[in-house]
Design a protein around this motif. Structure first.
Motif, mmCIF file in Angstrom:
data_model
loop_
_atom_site.group_PDB
_atom_site.id
_atom_site.type_symbol
_atom_site.label_atom_id
_atom_site.label_comp_id
_atom_site.label_asym_id
_atom_site.label_seq_id
_atom_site.Cartn_x
_atom_site.Cartn_y
_atom_site.Cartn_z
ATOM 1 N N CYS A 1 -35.706 -7.102 39.719
ATOM 2 C CA CYS A 1 -35.720 -8.377 38.616
ATOM 3 C C CYS A 1 -35.975 -7.692 37.531
ATOM 4 N N LEU A 2 -37.499 -7.569 36.926
ATOM 5 C CA LEU A 2 -37.106 -6.745 35.630
ATOM 6 C C LEU A 2 -36.729 -5.624 34.687
ATOM 7 N N GLN B 1 -39.417 -16.557 28.145
ATOM 8 C CA GLN B 1 -38.349 -16.504 28.785
ATOM 9 C C GLN B 1 -39.061 -15.283 29.965
ATOM 10 N N LEU B 2 -39.657 -14.777 29.587
ATOM 11 C CA LEU B 2 -40.443 -13.779 30.871
ATOM 12 C C LEU B 2 -41.406 -14.535 31.365
ATOM 13 N N VAL C 1 -28.864 -12.388 39.501
ATOM 14 C CA VAL C 1 -30.210 -11.116 40.358
ATOM 15 C C VAL C 1 -30.483 -11.960 41.330
ATOM 16 N N PHE D 1 -33.275 -5.531 35.006
ATOM 17 C CA PHE D 1 -31.890 -6.566 34.747
ATOM 18 C C PHE D 1 -32.220 -6.788 33.115
ATOM 19 N N PHE D 2 -33.584 -7.626 32.744
ATOM 20 C CA PHE D 2 -33.932 -7.693 31.514
ATOM 21 C C PHE D 2 -34.492 -8.054 30.341
ATOM 22 N N LEU E 1 -30.686 -17.025 37.962
ATOM 23 C CA LEU E 1 -31.015 -15.369 36.991
ATOM 24 C C LEU E 1 -29.854 -14.378 36.381
ATOM 25 N N GLY E 2 -28.418 -15.411 36.734
ATOM 26 C CA GLY E 2 -27.409 -14.422 36.060
ATOM 27 C C GLY E 2 -26.915 -13.595 37.679
ATOM 28 N N CYS F 1 -36.296 -9.204 27.816
ATOM 29 C CA CYS F 1 -37.034 -10.457 27.616
ATOM 30 C C CYS F 1 -37.501 -10.193 25.502
ATOM 31 N N TRP G 1 -38.136 -16.094 40.028
ATOM 32 C CA TRP G 1 -37.894 -13.893 40.674
ATOM 33 C C TRP G 1 -38.927 -14.550 42.105
ATOM 34 N N ILE H 1 -38.760 -15.620 34.151
ATOM 35 C CA ILE H 1 -37.480 -15.150 34.914
ATOM 36 C C ILE H 1 -38.425 -15.111 35.901
#
Length: 130
Positions: free
Chosen positions: A61-62, A72-73, A121, A64-65, A118-119, A67, A80, A76
């Protein structure tokens, strides 16, 4: 942990017994509404599960982002973790599959629908009933 706000999930901080975590460290987290839980001394399995879960969050997960805010975090991670605990089948000896309900009957007809969050993910697939 309890929480006075309606609809807010409790927060936990699980830590080991390292000496760098002083009483002041626990007080700061408690003041933010988090319950601090120290894993037992000489219990390497307790720390291994936490390390494995954190590694999984980072890899799946993380990574790919980027924040830009805590909210926002938070969004996400909540999305997830919800996927991880309810939609994603878990593998392992004696774990079972917590995704399938007891009255589960597979649907063999109907189009397959892809659910993306999440786009992309987080992706899961379901078959719509025909």
């Amino acid at each position: 942990m309890w929480c006075s706000k309606q609809g807010v999930e409790p927060s936990f901080l699980i830590r080991d017994a390292d000496t760098k975590f002083s009483a002041c460290f626990d007080i700061v987290w408690a003041s933010e509404g988090a319950r601090v839980i120290q894993i037992p001394h000489r219990a390497p399995d307790a720390n291994a599960f936490a390390e494995s879960f954190i590694g999984t969050i980072k890899r799946e997960c993380l990574d790919f982002f980027v924040c830009f805010s805590r909210s926002q975090l938070d969004y996400i991670l909540r999305t997830w973790v919800r996927h991880y605990n309810t939609e994603r089948p878990h593998r392992g000896r004696g774990i079972g599959n917590n995704v399938l309900q007891l009255d589960f009957r597979p649907v063999r007809d109907g189009p397959i629908r892809r659910n993306r969050k999440l786009g992309g993910v987080v992706t899961s697939y379901t078959r719509e009933v025909a």
